[in-house]
Design an enzyme around this catalytic site. Structure first.
Site, PDB file in Angstrom:
ATOM      1  N   ILE A   1      -7.000  -9.938 -12.272  1.00 37.62           N
ATOM      2  CA  ILE A   1      -8.280  -9.859 -11.565  1.00 37.62           C
ATOM      3  C   ILE A   1      -8.084  -9.184 -10.200  1.00 37.62           C
ATOM      4  CG2 ILE A   1     -10.232 -11.200 -10.669  1.00 37.62           C
ATOM      5  CD1 ILE A   1      -9.864 -11.393 -13.747  1.00 37.62           C
ATOM      6  N   GLY A   2      -7.029  -9.543  -9.513  1.00 37.03           N
ATOM      7  CA  GLY A   2      -6.748  -8.903  -8.233  1.00 37.03           C
ATOM      8  C   GLY A   2      -7.632  -9.371  -7.098  1.00 37.03           C
TER       9      GLY A   2
ATOM     10  N   ASN B   1      -3.371 -20.428  -1.261  1.00 38.17           N
ATOM     11  CA  ASN B   1      -2.796 -19.684  -2.383  1.00 38.17           C
ATOM     12  C   ASN B   1      -1.831 -18.626  -1.866  1.00 38.17           C
ATOM     13  OD1 ASN B   1      -2.138 -18.392  -4.710  1.00 38.17           O
ATOM     14  ND2 ASN B   1      -4.198 -17.677  -5.206  1.00 38.17           N
TER      15      ASN B   1
ATOM     16  N   GLY C   1      -2.419 -20.591 -19.778  1.00 38.72           N
ATOM     17  CA  GLY C   1      -2.713 -21.249 -21.050  1.00 38.72           C
ATOM     18  C   GLY C   1      -1.516 -22.038 -21.560  1.00 38.72           C
TER      19      GLY C   1
ATOM     20  N   CYS D   1      -0.598 -15.537  -5.566  1.00 42.01           N
ATOM     21  CA  CYS D   1      -1.322 -14.647  -6.485  1.00 42.01           C
ATOM     22  C   CYS D   1      -0.386 -13.549  -6.978  1.00 42.01           C
ATOM     23  CB  CYS D   1      -2.534 -13.997  -5.814  1.00 42.01           C
ATOM     24  SG  CYS D   1      -3.294 -12.778  -6.925  1.00 42.01           S
TER      25      CYS D   1
HETATM   26  O1  RRO Z   1      -7.238 -12.922  -8.617  1.00 42.19           O
HETATM   27  C1  RRO Z   1      -6.222 -12.921  -9.348  1.00 42.19           C
HETATM   28  O2  RRO Z   1      -5.862 -11.930  -9.974  1.00 42.19           O
HETATM   29  C2  RRO Z   1      -5.369 -14.107  -9.508  1.00 42.19           C
HETATM   30  C3  RRO Z   1      -5.022 -14.951  -8.471  1.00 42.19           C
HETATM   31 BR1  RRO Z   1      -5.713 -14.789  -6.767  1.00 42.19          BR
HETATM   32  C4  RRO Z   1      -4.074 -15.977  -8.699  1.00 42.19           C
HETATM   33  O3  RRO Z   1      -3.688 -16.750  -7.823  1.00 42.19           O
HETATM   34  N1  RRO Z   1      -3.582 -16.117  -9.952  1.00 42.19           N
HETATM   35  C5  RRO Z   1      -3.946 -15.300 -10.944  1.00 42.19           C
HETATM   36  O4  RRO Z   1      -3.458 -15.458 -12.068  1.00 42.19           O
HETATM   37  N2  RRO Z   1      -4.837 -14.295 -10.730  1.00 42.19           N
END
Ligand code: RRO
Length: 307
Positions: free
Chosen positions: A70-71, A126, A218, A129
């Site tokens: 997702i980023g 967090n 998962g 990420c």
């Molecule tokens: O937004 C993401 O891509 C994301 C975040 Br911030 C995170 O902490 N863990 C993840 O798997 N995706």
């Protein structure tokens, strides 16, 4: 069974919460159940400014779990505090606000904004990420970098508002990282974030995700998460741990509690079954009853032996 939970000084009706990133800021979940009935709602990590995130596609199912890149897409802190957080607060939910900065100063700024907003129950920092442009910005990959963030935000978090560090499994020793954030003043750790992975399209032989790599989540990562929680609880038995990784049932949740978790988060299963967190609450209750354990607190850490 008695599911009431005291987590780093905050009292919750039960230990089950949503995992960050899997329920945005909770509004959609409100269509499926009463969000006040969960222990807490953990919001999607919010950054200082709005972000569009990584190139699409950003999610792919693999035979052994989900990959996301997702980023850190999101509306930014101004919009979050003006529109998203008030919805949770007005309903009486207990919001755990997840923040993500790209620098230590940004973490501090986000912390100041969040703790000055009424109705926040906890802060989840967090530092793990996996989907950032520069892997060097995954602070939780290194105990010293992790501690730098936590030390910087600590003075801005008021007494009575617990602060949890979200940790990555992509390290040689998660115990070393947990010890570093505990020493730096974190009130607990949420573990684990997604595990770095990737998938390649069998026909084009190119990476499927627009961001190339992504975070695996998962049931595939549940044993990794249980191991991490067990190791950290063994090393730091007084340090509260929130267990997360592939929980789909009450029995899965109880596995984390037995490993030493004080609370648990339900994530990826929400995408297929939005009411799963509430079901996990009910199933955890019946699992404890089935085993003749009077309270979730009594089950905590029992995999480590003793009485
Ligand atoms: O937004 C993401 O891509 C994301 C975040 Br911030 C995170 O902490 N863990 C993840 O798997 N995706």
């Amino acid at each position: 069974a008695d599911l009431t939970t005291e987590l780093a000084g905050v009292r919750l009706p039960n230990p089950v919460m949503t995992a960050s990133g899997c329920a945005a800021a909770g509004q959609e979940l409100g269509q499926f159940f009463d969000v006040t009935e969960l222990g807490a709602i953990v919001t999607k990590s919010i950054m200082r400014f709005p972000r569009s995130g990584r190139p699409t596609p950003r999610m792919v199912e693999t035979p052994s779990g989900m990959l996301n890149s997702i980023g850190l897409q999101g509306p930014g802190i101004d919009s979050f505090l003006a529109r998203d957080l008030p919805w949770l607060v007005q309903r009486g939910a207990r919001p755990f606000v997840s923040i993500a900065g790209s620098t230590v100063d940004e973490f501090v700024e986000l912390t100041r904004r969040v703790v000055n907003s009424p109705g926040v129950s906890a802060l989840e920092v967090n530092i793990s990420c996996p989907n950032v442009e520069n892997r060097g910005l995954v602070f939780a990959c290194d105990p010293m970098q992790a501690a730098r963030v936590i030390e910087a935000v600590r003075p801005h978090v008021p007494e009575g508002l617990p602060m949890f560090a979200k940790l990555t499994p992509d390290v040689t020793s998660i115990v070393d990282v947990a010890r570093a954030v505990a020493d730096a003043g974190a009130d607990g750790a949420t573990m684990i974030n997604t595990l770095l992975g990737m998938a390649i399209d069998p026909d084009t032989l190119r990476p499927i995700l627009g961001g190339v790599t992504g975070g695996l989540s998962g049931p595939a990562i549940r044993p990794v998460a249980v191991r991490a929680v067990y190791q950290v609880h063994a090393a730091l038995p007084e340090f509260p741990v929130i267990g997360v990784g592939g929980i789909r049932t009450g029995a899965d949740a109880l596995e984390f509690v037995a490993a030493g978790a004080t609370a648990v988060q339900v994530g990826t299963v929400i995408f297929n079954d939005p009411s799963a967190p509430m079901r996990v609450v009910r199933e955890l209750d019946s699992e404890l009853d089935r085993l003749g354990i009077a309270s979730v607190e009594k089950a905590r850490g029992c995999a480590h032996g003793g009485v």
